[in-house]
Motif scaffolding. Sequence first.
Motif, PDB file in Angstrom:
ATOM      1  N   ASP A 119      -7.133  -4.231   7.171  1.00  0.00           N
ATOM      2  CA  ASP A 119      -7.579  -4.163   5.775  1.00  0.00           C
ATOM      3  C   ASP A 119      -8.178  -2.805   5.430  1.00  0.00           C
ATOM      4  O   ASP A 119      -7.939  -2.269   4.338  1.00  0.00           O
ATOM      5  CB  ASP A 119      -8.608  -5.267   5.499  1.00  0.00           C
ATOM      6  N   ILE A 120      -8.963  -2.251   6.347  1.00  0.00           N
ATOM      7  CA  ILE A 120      -9.525  -0.908   6.149  1.00  0.00           C
ATOM      8  C   ILE A 120      -8.399   0.102   5.947  1.00  0.00           C
ATOM      9  O   ILE A 120      -8.425   0.947   5.050  1.00  0.00           O
ATOM     10  CB  ILE A 120     -10.381  -0.473   7.357  1.00  0.00           C
ATOM     11  N   ASN A 121      -7.368  -0.014   6.795  1.00  0.00           N
ATOM     12  CA  ASN A 121      -6.271   0.948   6.768  1.00  0.00           C
ATOM     13  C   ASN A 121      -5.275   0.697   5.650  1.00  0.00           C
ATOM     14  O   ASN A 121      -4.583   1.620   5.218  1.00  0.00           O
ATOM     15  CB  ASN A 121      -5.568   0.966   8.130  1.00  0.00           C
ATOM     16  N   ALA A 122      -5.202  -0.549   5.178  1.00  0.00           N
ATOM     17  CA  ALA A 122      -4.315  -0.845   4.049  1.00  0.00           C
ATOM     18  C   ALA A 122      -4.732  -0.031   2.830  1.00  0.00           C
ATOM     19  O   ALA A 122      -3.894   0.468   2.072  1.00  0.00           O
ATOM     20  CB  ALA A 122      -4.345  -2.344   3.736  1.00  0.00           C
ATOM     21  N   PHE A 123      -6.042   0.118   2.646  1.00  0.00           N
ATOM     22  CA  PHE A 123      -6.570   0.948   1.565  1.00  0.00           C
ATOM     23  C   PHE A 123      -6.172   2.407   1.773  1.00  0.00           C
ATOM     24  O   PHE A 123      -5.864   3.129   0.822  1.00  0.00           O
ATOM     25  CB  PHE A 123      -8.100   0.812   1.523  1.00  0.00           C
ATOM     26  N   ALA A 124      -6.155   2.852   3.045  1.00  0.00           N
ATOM     27  CA  ALA A 124      -5.874   4.259   3.357  1.00  0.00           C
ATOM     28  C   ALA A 124      -4.395   4.612   3.254  1.00  0.00           C
ATOM     29  O   ALA A 124      -4.040   5.686   2.765  1.00  0.00           O
ATOM     30  CB  ALA A 124      -6.390   4.593   4.758  1.00  0.00           C
TER      31      ALA A 124
END
Length: 212
Positions: A119-124
């Motif tokens: 989820d953190i990386n989906a934003f990135a």
Amino acid sequence: MNKGLFITFEGNDGSGKTTISKNIYEKLKKMGYPVIYTREPGGIDIAEQIRNVILNPKNTAMDARCEALLYAASRRQHLVEKVLPALDKGQIVLCDRFLDSSLVYQGIARGIGVQEVYDINAFAIEGHLPDATIFLSVDLEVGLSRVSSRGNKDRLDQEGIKFHKKVAQGYDMIKERYKERMHIIDANQTVEEVEASTLKEVLEIMNAHGQG
């Protein structure tokens, strides 16, 4: 113009992925392909600065979630500044590590959770995943033996055997989760054998994506 091709390289510590990915880049370049090589964390100035913070052996107090966020921040800048522009030009991008590493090292080995780190990386990354991933598979003992012979060890190299066992287990899970883009190479072989197997696989991937 052909659409660009994004190929990432993953593997347990000591798998030789940095050596192999660089060698494959050099071979493809000599063959005349429009290829670039990059790495994570790093690849561009801002991301390299973040890399220095993450991997500095002195930063032993770093919280696991802070570590995950730093990797995601580095990944974002690297993606928008280097990877996506190259793909827009129709280039082949070879990248030493990408999202899978975070899912394994922070999600599983650090115990944050795969979905949480995703989820953190989906934003990135905004949906930008590799077209294919070369996974260099090495036995845990072989990999750790190679790591122990390195002169300069970063913060992750200095982790204990329990951490590295979790990394190995994590990659088994991630290989299954993304099996449609995973290409497994036996990295217990000599450098020359691994390089030959990897080059063959990469050329097949390129042909399948119209880059042959």
